[in-house]
Design an enzyme around this catalytic site. Structure first.
Site, PDB file in Angstrom:
ATOM      1  CG  ASP A  64      29.009  39.677  46.403  1.00 47.83           C
ATOM      2  OD1 ASP A  64      28.154  39.273  47.200  1.00 47.83           O
ATOM      3  OD2 ASP A  64      28.885  40.695  45.712  1.00 47.83           O
ATOM      4  CE1 TYR A  66      33.437  36.401  38.834  1.00 48.72           C
ATOM      5  CE2 TYR A  66      32.190  34.452  38.218  1.00 48.72           C
ATOM      6  CZ  TYR A  66      33.393  35.053  38.522  1.00 48.72           C
ATOM      7  OH  TYR A  66      34.540  34.311  38.521  1.00 48.72           O
ATOM      8  CG  PHE A  77      36.210  31.208  41.870  1.00 51.09           C
ATOM      9  CD1 PHE A  77      37.000  32.337  41.825  1.00 51.09           C
ATOM     10  CD2 PHE A  77      36.047  30.561  43.092  1.00 51.09           C
ATOM     11  CE1 PHE A  77      37.630  32.823  42.970  1.00 51.09           C
ATOM     12  CE2 PHE A  77      36.667  31.032  44.242  1.00 51.09           C
ATOM     13  CZ  PHE A  77      37.460  32.171  44.175  1.00 51.09           C
ATOM     14  CG  HIS A 186      40.929  35.996  46.059  1.00 48.27           C
ATOM     15  ND1 HIS A 186      40.716  36.387  44.752  1.00 48.27           N
ATOM     16  CD2 HIS A 186      39.748  35.475  46.489  1.00 48.27           C
ATOM     17  CE1 HIS A 186      39.470  36.112  44.411  1.00 48.27           C
ATOM     18  NE2 HIS A 186      38.856  35.552  45.455  1.00 48.27           N
TER      19      HIS A 186
END
Length: 224
Positions: A64, A66, A77, A186
């Site tokens: 998703d 930010y 990221f 992750h």
């Protein structure tokens, strides 16, 4: 939305004609008109603008965008300069330091990677402000699956970095024997210590690319 104009346009042209995408487009347009949505509309497809399909060497799959102000700009990221570095990205930088000797930069702006052929793809490309996962299940997943399929069809060495179980659920789609699949937990603070730290994905990626005569990625993000 800023239209895709490079070789991704041809690769994804059939998707734009499908019913699900027409519904997705209407939904996203309505969301932007009624509330605050990230990233800015012109940045939704930045991953494709910055990394043409013909140049993809690596795919790093996020989930998703930010959902706070001035963070998301269309690359998984990555955050715009001047913003705090998210904790997951701090952990990515720690692994880069330990794996490749990269110093810790003062920013989280990863466009340098995208410019070298690292496709920084989220599975969902928009989100309502302060409301994580608010645009899941609206069609983006089908669209980004078509992106993953397009990369899978490329007849050259490509590396996939799949961090966490949601990303790893895409593995059945990755059938090209010329490609390398790297998987681990992750980099979020909740899971990084379960195997992301020490995974050495970045050096393994470059070793694979170099062994096939492909220019490796310069992972160092410079200070701004």
């Amino acid at each position: 939305m800023s239209m895709i104009t490079n070789d991704w346009k041809d690769a994804l042209s059939d998707e734009f004609k499908k019913d699900y995408y027409k519904k997705l487009y209407t939904f996203v347009k309505d969301e932007y008109s009624r509330c605050v949505v990230y990233p800015p509309a012109d940045d939704i497809f930045n991953a494709f603008h910055f990394t043409p399909l013909k140049d993809v060497k690596v795919l790093i799959l996020g989930q998703d965008p930010y959902h706070e102000v001035n963070q998301a700009h269309g690359l998984s990221f990555s955050v715009l300069p001047g913003n705090p570095i998210p904790k997951s990205l701090q952990n990515i930088y720690k692994e880069l330091h330990d794996d490749c000797g990269c110093y810790y930069p003062n920013n989280g702006y990863l466009k340098k990677w995208a410019d070298q052929g690292v496709l920084l793809l989220n599975t969902v490309l928009t989100v309502r402000a302060h409301n994580a996962n608010s645009h899941q299940g609206m069609g983006w997943e089908q669209f980004t699956d078509s992106v993953i399929n397009a990369v899978n069809m490329q007849d050259r060495p490509i590396v996939y970095m799949l961090w966490g179980s949601p990303a790893q659920r895409k593995i059945p789609m990755l059938t090209n024997p010329k490609h390398l699949i790297l998987k681990c937990p992750h980099p979020s603070p909740l899971s990084a210590y379960r195997g992301f730290f020490g995974c050495r994905h970045f050096s393994q990626c470059n070793e694979f690319l170099e062994s096939h005569g492909v220019e490796p990625i310069d992972w160092q993000i410079e200070n701004i």
